[in-house]
Design an enzyme around this catalytic site. Sequence first.
Site, mmCIF file in Angstrom:
data_model
loop_
_atom_site.group_PDB
_atom_site.id
_atom_site.type_symbol
_atom_site.label_atom_id
_atom_site.label_comp_id
_atom_site.label_asym_id
_atom_site.label_seq_id
_atom_site.Cartn_x
_atom_site.Cartn_y
_atom_site.Cartn_z
ATOM 1 N N ASP A 256 3.117 5.772 -2.212
ATOM 2 C CA ASP A 256 3.823 6.191 -3.420
ATOM 3 C C ASP A 256 3.526 7.656 -3.715
ATOM 4 O O ASP A 256 2.506 8.203 -3.273
ATOM 5 C CB ASP A 256 3.361 5.356 -4.621
ATOM 6 C CG ASP A 256 3.546 3.864 -4.391
ATOM 7 O OD1 ASP A 256 4.446 3.514 -3.609
ATOM 8 O OD2 ASP A 256 2.800 3.080 -5.001
ATOM 9 N N TYR B 187 -7.066 0.232 2.230
ATOM 10 C CA TYR B 187 -6.865 1.155 1.109
ATOM 11 C C TYR B 187 -8.149 1.256 0.289
ATOM 12 O O TYR B 187 -8.852 0.253 0.088
ATOM 13 C CB TYR B 187 -5.733 0.675 0.203
ATOM 14 C CG TYR B 187 -4.348 0.994 0.726
ATOM 15 C CD1 TYR B 187 -3.706 2.185 0.390
ATOM 16 C CD2 TYR B 187 -3.680 0.104 1.556
ATOM 17 C CE1 TYR B 187 -2.441 2.483 0.862
ATOM 18 C CE2 TYR B 187 -2.417 0.391 2.042
ATOM 19 C CZ TYR B 187 -1.801 1.577 1.690
ATOM 20 O OH TYR B 187 -0.549 1.877 2.168
#
Length: 244
Positions: free
Chosen positions: A21, A88
């Site tokens: 994103d 992540y």
Amino acid sequence: EAAKRLNSVVPVKFTISSRTDAGVHALCNAAHLDVQRRSGQPPFSPEVLAEALNAHLRHPAIRVLQAFRVPGVPGDFHARHAATSRTYLYRLVTGCHRHDHLSVFERNRCWALQADCLDVDAMQEAAQHLLGTHDFSAFQSAGSPATSSVRTLRRASVAPDPGSPFILPQENRLQFWNLEFEAQSFLYKQVRRMTAVLVAVGLGTLMPAQVKVILESRDPLGRHQARVAPAHGLFLKSVLYRSL
């Protein structure tokens, strides 16, 4: 643009393994490309290829760290679909009651929570409910192109960060925390939404057992699902492949 300068006989198609994103960082991403050289010219070695790409790269924030020759038939490998693991990292900081009190070097690199501490034991207990194979619809944001919301979360951890080298001794009230999530793939904003729910547990606004209720609801519009951690605390840490 850099790949186009390799003078491939056929146009080079550059395929990235993971998109992030806007505002999310990538410590390490992966991509693949096929380069067909002119007749009589040997293939680029991985070292020469990495050096050539870096020589042509103009973006100051992107560098090729390492290149590998993929075994098998050319054209069969796909950086996105062949990935076996993605990890992540989400960084938190407590003890920072005003965002402008955070070191300029750490701004937009972590989520500054207006709290002095987190109940990390409760967060770890809550994270156990997310491990394994589940329908993660409740942690998926609208706009996901995924055809299935079933994912397998292999690891979810919460641990203290040793500390930022950019924090001065007089700022020792600050405590950094690392959340790590590993799976083969994730849904759109899944990590940020899981992080937000675990932070709510750490702050005492949710109980660990409520995380299981949210997960089993499969409702992306549920009462607690409006929570999404800010993009700037998230880092794509690694992408792994079985053959490399």
